[in-house]
Design a protein around this motif. Structure first.
Motif, PDB file in Angstrom:
ATOM      1  N   ALA A  55      -5.970   1.944   6.722  1.00 39.82           N
ATOM      2  CA  ALA A  55      -6.948   2.485   5.788  1.00 39.82           C
ATOM      3  C   ALA A  55      -6.342   3.615   4.949  1.00 39.82           C
ATOM      4  O   ALA A  55      -6.503   3.654   3.713  1.00 39.82           O
ATOM      5  N   LEU A  56      -5.650   4.544   5.591  1.00 38.44           N
ATOM      6  CA  LEU A  56      -5.029   5.657   4.873  1.00 38.44           C
ATOM      7  C   LEU A  56      -3.927   5.155   3.939  1.00 38.44           C
ATOM      8  O   LEU A  56      -3.776   5.640   2.804  1.00 38.44           O
ATOM      9  N   CYS A  57      -3.177   4.185   4.412  1.00 39.68           N
ATOM     10  CA  CYS A  57      -2.101   3.606   3.614  1.00 39.68           C
ATOM     11  C   CYS A  57      -2.649   3.024   2.312  1.00 39.68           C
ATOM     12  O   CYS A  57      -2.158   3.326   1.210  1.00 39.68           O
ATOM     13  N   PHE A  58      -3.688   2.207   2.397  1.00 43.98           N
ATOM     14  CA  PHE A  58      -4.226   1.556   1.210  1.00 43.98           C
ATOM     15  C   PHE A  58      -5.031   2.516   0.340  1.00 43.98           C
ATOM     16  O   PHE A  58      -5.153   2.302  -0.874  1.00 43.98           O
ATOM     17  N   ALA A  59      -5.573   3.583   0.918  1.00 43.00           N
ATOM     18  CA  ALA A  59      -6.220   4.610   0.099  1.00 43.00           C
ATOM     19  C   ALA A  59      -5.197   5.274  -0.816  1.00 43.00           C
ATOM     20  O   ALA A  59      -5.456   5.506  -2.006  1.00 43.00           O
ATOM     21  N   ALA A  60      -4.008   5.582  -0.274  1.00 42.60           N
ATOM     22  CA  ALA A  60      -2.946   6.191  -1.081  1.00 42.60           C
ATOM     23  C   ALA A  60      -2.459   5.236  -2.165  1.00 42.60           C
ATOM     24  O   ALA A  60      -2.234   5.633  -3.322  1.00 42.60           O
ATOM     25  N   ILE A  61      -2.315   3.955  -1.815  1.00 39.58           N
ATOM     26  CA  ILE A  61      -1.872   2.964  -2.802  1.00 39.58           C
ATOM     27  C   ILE A  61      -2.929   2.789  -3.887  1.00 39.58           C
ATOM     28  O   ILE A  61      -2.608   2.716  -5.085  1.00 39.58           O
ATOM     29  N   GLY A  62      -4.208   2.737  -3.487  1.00 34.66           N
ATOM     30  CA  GLY A  62      -5.290   2.582  -4.458  1.00 34.66           C
ATOM     31  C   GLY A  62      -5.352   3.736  -5.438  1.00 34.66           C
ATOM     32  O   GLY A  62      -5.506   3.536  -6.655  1.00 34.66           O
ATOM     33  N   ALA A 118     -11.509   1.642   1.747  1.00 32.82           N
ATOM     34  CA  ALA A 118     -10.535   2.738   1.769  1.00 32.82           C
ATOM     35  C   ALA A 118      -9.689   2.731   0.497  1.00 32.82           C
ATOM     36  O   ALA A 118      -9.425   3.790  -0.093  1.00 32.82           O
ATOM     37  N   PHE A 119      -9.264   1.545   0.073  1.00 35.84           N
ATOM     38  CA  PHE A 119      -8.495   1.410  -1.160  1.00 35.84           C
ATOM     39  C   PHE A 119      -9.270   1.987  -2.341  1.00 35.84           C
ATOM     40  O   PHE A 119      -8.720   2.712  -3.177  1.00 35.84           O
ATOM     41  N   CYS A 120     -10.561   1.694  -2.399  1.00 33.93           N
ATOM     42  CA  CYS A 120     -11.383   2.147  -3.519  1.00 33.93           C
ATOM     43  C   CYS A 120     -11.707   3.632  -3.449  1.00 33.93           C
ATOM     44  O   CYS A 120     -11.962   4.250  -4.488  1.00 33.93           O
ATOM     45  N   ILE A 121     -11.734   4.214  -2.239  1.00 25.29           N
ATOM     46  CA  ILE A 121     -11.911   5.669  -2.146  1.00 25.29           C
ATOM     47  C   ILE A 121     -10.771   6.361  -2.889  1.00 25.29           C
ATOM     48  O   ILE A 121     -10.985   7.269  -3.701  1.00 25.29           O
ATOM     49  N   GLY A 122      -9.553   5.926  -2.604  1.00 26.24           N
ATOM     50  CA  GLY A 122      -8.410   6.471  -3.323  1.00 26.24           C
ATOM     51  C   GLY A 122      -8.451   6.117  -4.798  1.00 26.24           C
ATOM     52  O   GLY A 122      -8.195   6.969  -5.658  1.00 26.24           O
ATOM     53  N   ALA A 123      -8.798   4.867  -5.098  1.00 28.77           N
ATOM     54  CA  ALA A 123      -8.821   4.411  -6.486  1.00 28.77           C
ATOM     55  C   ALA A 123      -9.835   5.182  -7.319  1.00 28.77           C
ATOM     56  O   ALA A 123      -9.581   5.501  -8.489  1.00 28.77           O
ATOM     57  N   ALA A 124     -10.992   5.488  -6.740  1.00 25.90           N
ATOM     58  CA  ALA A 124     -12.033   6.194  -7.474  1.00 25.90           C
ATOM     59  C   ALA A 124     -11.602   7.603  -7.862  1.00 25.90           C
ATOM     60  O   ALA A 124     -12.010   8.138  -8.898  1.00 25.90           O
TER      61      ALA A 124
END
Length: 422
Positions: A234-241, A361-367
């Protein structure tokens, strides 16, 4: 009996690819910058206001992903995807009718993001995972690669229609295509799971063996959220997003400040990146069937970091196109990695659930990415500083991928013991 030209499993991949190719993801990542730039020019909005709309789209998508698993498990991929396509077409029509009011624009953007979530890979991952085992990475990669095909066509089509007829006509054209082309083909080709006597695409004509669907026990939500592996992913894909979407909606803003670049140049640069994403997704799918996913993930993250470094120093269109190619290869792996990792670490019965949460999680970072990028570039009076910081941030997903352990479910071997003579 006549032999089928295309086996049913590969028809599912084709149908999934058609739905994904013109879903919300390619229209947002490749067309949103051009569409909103035209809207901003007509209504006098600034870049911060446009970036806030991108954040609203991503936030609405993030919320939608929390609720995708429940209807997906009950309706199945085919019905859920078809419903999502119809609703997404309506959202495009709504967006095409907004006036100069930012409130209208933001509400339409929220609708676009919320209903558009179901047009992406999440709707098809479980069906593909049930049809494929040893070639699951390739199947997911081929389906997801269709997004790159849409990402190539969308900016060119959007630019052409906007130039001749305006941004509203471009949105209405995309809505019509969803209903006339995507919806009937997805409804026809996508099947939720193979029947008991079906052939498995992984191995040609051998009968379907009770794949993970029967053998696996369902993994409860409590067990998933207690897993360190889940939180690492989850943390990994949040950073990528955050890294990718800090750049995608701001592409016009970034490139026009790095050199003498026109809107037509930006459209072609994005289209070139989309071609790279097409090949990147197929390549990542093939690599996932041969290498551990953590190795593949690290390779994609390093490509992303390199792309950001190049964009931070580029001044010419050719160099910017090279950076776009690297970013295309990098982000092309994201749609393959998430469902593949969800299935291997938590089982195919939990694919929809875990994939939805990883997308959340990806979208949290993306947003957070679009507005944060613009504000940081405003404070530093340069787009170079945030690009260099984003490049340095990629050490986080690299470290997280390195820390992953063994798969929970291994790919089925080429020689099936269950079919071997005793």
């Amino acid at each position: 009996m006549a032999r089928q030209v295309i086996s049913p499993g590969w028809k599912v991949v084709i149908g999934s690819g058609i739905g994904i190719s013109f879903g919300a993801a390619p229209i947002f990542t490749s067309g949103f910058a051009l569409l909103t730039s035209a809207m901003a020019h007509e209504y006098g909005w600034n870049q911060t206001e446009v970036a806030q709309a991108a954040t609203i789209v991503l936030s609405a998508t993030m919320i939608a992903y929390l609720f995708c698993a429940w209807p997906l498990d009950r309706l199945g991929s085919r019905r859920f995807a078809a419903t999502s396509i119809a609703l997404f077409a309506i959202s495009l029509v709504v967006l095409s009718q907004v006036g100069p009011s930012l409130s209208q624009f933001y509400l339409a953007a929220a609708l676009f993001g919320f209903v558009g979530a179901g047009t992406n890979v999440v709707s098809y991952a479980k069906a593909i995972s049930r049809w494929f085992d040893r070639k699951r990475g390739l199947a997911l990669g081929l389906a997801a690669s269709a997004q790159a095909g849409g990402s190539f066509i969308v900016p060119l089509a959007a630019h052409g229609i906007i130039t001749r007829y305006g941004w509203s006509a471009a949105l209405l054209s995309f809505a019509a295509f969803e209903i006339v082309v995507c919806l009937p083909l997805v409804a026809w080709l996508v099947k939720d799971s193979p029947p008991a006597d079906a052939s498995v695409p992984d191995s040609g004509s051998r009968p379907q063996i009770a794949e993970p669907e029967v053998a696996e026990a369902d993994i409860g939500a409590a067990e998933i959220v207690r897993s360190a592996t889940f939180w690492k992913l989850a943390l990994c894909f949040a950073a990528i997003g955050m890294s990718f979407y800090a750049i995608a909606p701001n592409t016009m803003y970034i490139l026009t400040r790095r050199g003498d670049v026109t809107a037509a140049d930006v459209a072609w640069i994005q289209a070139i990146g989309a071609i790279a994403a097409l090949f990147g997704r197929i390549l990542v799918g093939l690599l996932l069937d041969r290498l551990h996913a953590r190795v593949v993930g690290i390779l994609t993250v390093l490509l992303m970091a390199t792309s950001m470094l190049i964009n931070g120093t580029a001044t010419g269109v050719a160099t910017m196109a090279a950076a776009s190619i690297l970013m295309g290869f990098a982000i092309g792996g994201e749609a393959d990695l998430m469902p593949y990792l969800a299935g291997r670490y938590f089982g195919t019965r939990s694919v929809s659930k875990v994939f939805s949460w990883l997308l959340f999680a990806f979208c949290i970072g993306a947003a957070a990415g679009p507005v944060a990028f613009v504000r940081l570039s405003t404070l530093s009076d340069s787009v170079v500083t945030p690009l260099l910081l984003l490049s340095a941030l990629q050490i986080v997903p690299v470290a997280l991928f390195l820390s992953l352990g063994r798969y929970r479910t291994a790919p089925e071997p080429a020689f099936n013991l269950a079919a071997a003579p005793s």
